[in-house]
Scaffold this motif. Structure first.
Motif, PDB file in Angstrom:
ATOM      1  N   PHE A 245     -17.365 -43.343 -41.010  1.00  0.00           N
ATOM      2  CA  PHE A 245     -17.448 -41.791 -40.505  1.00  0.00           C
ATOM      3  C   PHE A 245     -16.045 -41.125 -40.911  1.00  0.00           C
ATOM      4  N   ASP A 246     -14.948 -41.773 -40.499  1.00  0.00           N
ATOM      5  CA  ASP A 246     -13.737 -41.105 -40.662  1.00  0.00           C
ATOM      6  C   ASP A 246     -13.458 -40.939 -42.140  1.00  0.00           C
TER       7      ASP A 246
ATOM      8  N   MET B 154     -18.338 -49.009 -38.205  1.00  0.00           N
ATOM      9  CA  MET B 154     -18.963 -48.039 -38.764  1.00  0.00           C
ATOM     10  C   MET B 154     -18.090 -46.837 -38.533  1.00  0.00           C
ATOM     11  N   LYS B 155     -17.382 -46.663 -37.584  1.00  0.00           N
ATOM     12  CA  LYS B 155     -16.330 -45.688 -37.239  1.00  0.00           C
ATOM     13  C   LYS B 155     -15.623 -45.235 -38.420  1.00  0.00           C
ATOM     14  N   LYS B 156     -15.117 -46.497 -38.930  1.00  0.00           N
ATOM     15  CA  LYS B 156     -14.094 -46.192 -40.207  1.00  0.00           C
ATOM     16  C   LYS B 156     -14.850 -45.456 -41.315  1.00  0.00           C
TER      17      LYS B 156
ATOM     18  N   SER C  41     -15.920 -40.384 -44.461  1.00  0.00           N
ATOM     19  CA  SER C  41     -16.580 -39.576 -44.796  1.00  0.00           C
ATOM     20  C   SER C  41     -16.059 -38.331 -44.282  1.00  0.00           C
ATOM     21  N   ASP C  42     -15.546 -38.188 -43.110  1.00  0.00           N
ATOM     22  CA  ASP C  42     -15.119 -36.759 -42.666  1.00  0.00           C
ATOM     23  C   ASP C  42     -13.892 -36.428 -43.628  1.00  0.00           C
TER      24      ASP C  42
END
Length: 154
Positions: free
Chosen positions: A5-6, A1-3, A8-9
């Protein structure tokens, strides 16, 4: 999930940087990115009511009215009585508005061309496909959300 968000950012960062750069470039030519959207839709839609513009741009009617006030003050658009409804006004782009839009189009095309020249044809195709998928998914999510809200209200 972190990827996710990265990524998306990074997409949001890209959007804001490009938006700012486009706005600065276009404003130097006399019409901001926001104003050019209104002028572009007036060119595309032809003379129309402000409510038609609000629908096309998905803006609140009040926002459109305020924008048109400014465009009219700068003689980029003109309001005339609607022949079918004396309470309404028809908004049209003026020749000065067309010239301002045309002048701002050059920097927009140049900046986008320079930015996307970073990618080769294969990368551009991939990006187009990926962004297209995300747009479709976002629209599906929005429609589902609206359905859920409607169902909850009933």
């Amino acid at each position: 999930m972190k990827k996710a968000f990265d990524v998306s950012d990074k997409l949001f960062e890209l959007y804001h940087r490009v938006h700012r750069l486009l706005n600065e470039s276009m404003t130097e030519e006399g019409v901001s990115l926001a104003r050019s959207k209104f002028l572009f839709y007036l060119c595309k839609l032809g003379p129309c009511r402000s409510t038609d513009i609000a629908d096309a741009l998905k803006f609140a009617p009040r926002t459109v009215t305020e924008a048109i006030d400014g465009l009219e003050r700068d003689r980029l658009v003109v309001r005339q009585p609607d022949p079918d409804d004396r309470r309404a006004k028809i908004v049209s782009i003026t020749e000065m508005g067309r010239q301002a839009l045309e002048a701002a189009e050059g920097p927009r095309k140049q900046m986008i061309g320079e930015l996307f020249a970073t990618l080769d044809d294969r990368e551009l195709d991939q990006l187009h496909e990926i962004v297209g998928k995300l747009v479709i998914k976002a629209e599906d999510m929005r429609a589902k959300r609206k359905d859920e809200i409607s169902s909850a209200a009933e």
